[in-house]
Motif scaffolding. Sequence first.
Motif, PDB file in Angstrom:
ATOM      1  N   UNK A 122      -0.551 -13.919 -12.865  1.00 47.39           N
ATOM      2  CA  UNK A 122      -1.776 -13.128 -12.964  1.00 47.39           C
ATOM      3  C   UNK A 122      -2.879 -13.898 -12.244  1.00 47.39           C
ATOM      4  N   UNK A 123      -3.648 -13.208 -11.391  1.00 47.34           N
ATOM      5  CA  UNK A 123      -4.757 -13.832 -10.679  1.00 47.34           C
ATOM      6  C   UNK A 123      -4.384 -14.488  -9.368  1.00 47.34           C
ATOM      7  N   UNK A 124      -3.090 -14.600  -9.044  1.00 50.66           N
ATOM      8  CA  UNK A 124      -2.663 -15.212  -7.790  1.00 50.66           C
ATOM      9  C   UNK A 124      -2.680 -14.157  -6.678  1.00 50.66           C
ATOM     10  N   UNK A 125      -3.328 -14.472  -5.574  1.00 50.54           N
ATOM     11  CA  UNK A 125      -3.488 -13.520  -4.473  1.00 50.54           C
ATOM     12  C   UNK A 125      -2.176 -13.296  -3.721  1.00 50.54           C
ATOM     13  N   UNK A 126      -1.996 -12.066  -3.256  1.00 53.44           N
ATOM     14  CA  UNK A 126      -0.859 -11.738  -2.402  1.00 53.44           C
ATOM     15  C   UNK A 126      -1.230 -10.545  -1.535  1.00 53.44           C
ATOM     16  N   UNK A 127      -0.463 -10.340  -0.473  1.00 53.46           N
ATOM     17  CA  UNK A 127      -0.679  -9.200   0.404  1.00 53.46           C
ATOM     18  C   UNK A 127       0.374  -8.143   0.139  1.00 53.46           C
ATOM     19  N   UNK A 128       0.001  -6.886   0.383  1.00 53.51           N
ATOM     20  CA  UNK A 128       0.941  -5.795   0.139  1.00 53.51           C
ATOM     21  C   UNK A 128       0.738  -4.672   1.134  1.00 53.51           C
ATOM     22  N   UNK A 129       1.755  -3.862   1.263  1.00 50.68           N
ATOM     23  CA  UNK A 129       1.679  -2.612   2.023  1.00 50.68           C
ATOM     24  C   UNK A 129       2.216  -1.526   1.103  1.00 50.68           C
ATOM     25  N   UNK A 130       1.709  -0.317   1.296  1.00 47.47           N
ATOM     26  CA  UNK A 130       2.165   0.787   0.470  1.00 47.47           C
ATOM     27  C   UNK A 130       1.511   2.087   0.871  1.00 47.47           C
ATOM     28  N   UNK A 131       1.531   3.036  -0.050  1.00 47.37           N
ATOM     29  CA  UNK A 131       0.925   4.336   0.195  1.00 47.37           C
ATOM     30  C   UNK A 131       0.264   4.829  -1.083  1.00 47.37           C
ATOM     31  N   UNK A 132      -0.645   5.791  -0.934  1.00 51.13           N
ATOM     32  CA  UNK A 132      -1.356   6.354  -2.075  1.00 51.13           C
ATOM     33  C   UNK A 132      -0.711   7.656  -2.513  1.00 51.13           C
ATOM     34  N   UNK A 133      -0.620   7.843  -3.806  1.00 46.79           N
ATOM     35  CA  UNK A 133      -0.085   9.075  -4.372  1.00 46.79           C
ATOM     36  C   UNK A 133      -0.813   9.374  -5.677  1.00 46.79           C
ATOM     37  N   UNK A 134      -0.454  10.475  -6.277  1.00 52.53           N
ATOM     38  CA  UNK A 134      -1.020  10.851  -7.570  1.00 52.53           C
ATOM     39  C   UNK A 134      -0.165  10.232  -8.675  1.00 52.53           C
ATOM     40  N   UNK A 135      -0.800   9.784  -9.749  1.00 53.75           N
ATOM     41  CA  UNK A 135      -0.010   9.282 -10.876  1.00 53.75           C
ATOM     42  C   UNK A 135       0.764  10.418 -11.550  1.00 53.75           C
ATOM     43  N   UNK A 136       1.725  10.061 -12.365  1.00 52.06           N
ATOM     44  CA  UNK A 136       2.569  11.063 -13.038  1.00 52.06           C
ATOM     45  C   UNK A 136       1.753  12.066 -13.834  1.00 52.06           C
ATOM     46  N   UNK A 137       0.634  11.646 -14.374  1.00 49.43           N
ATOM     47  CA  UNK A 137      -0.163  12.542 -15.212  1.00 49.43           C
ATOM     48  C   UNK A 137      -1.295  13.201 -14.438  1.00 49.43           C
TER      49      UNK A 137
END
Length: 103
Positions: free
Chosen positions: A66-81
Amino acid sequence: MNQVLLSAQIIERKALRYTPAGLPALDLVLQHESTVSENQQSRKVKLDIKAVAIGPIADRLNKQAIGEAFGLAGFLGAPRHGRGVLLHITELTDIVQTHSTDN
């Protein structure tokens, strides 16, 4: 196109769960902080975003501090609800963290 590249840190992590197909899944809240240029002006950006990781990435992020920085790639979507935005993490990257520690 729906592609997100972000440096972030985990600020909240739920328990590892499994999809009906048996894949590990991890629900997270991430925090990002940086300075960007908008209209030739410097702007400080700080945001929290809900995210999900599935498969081997979920296993790796479950071990991330928790609190450790990292890089990511992804996409945006709607949550299940249905309300808001959910970041689906598809890969961990070598993005350099630009987190500012001064408040």
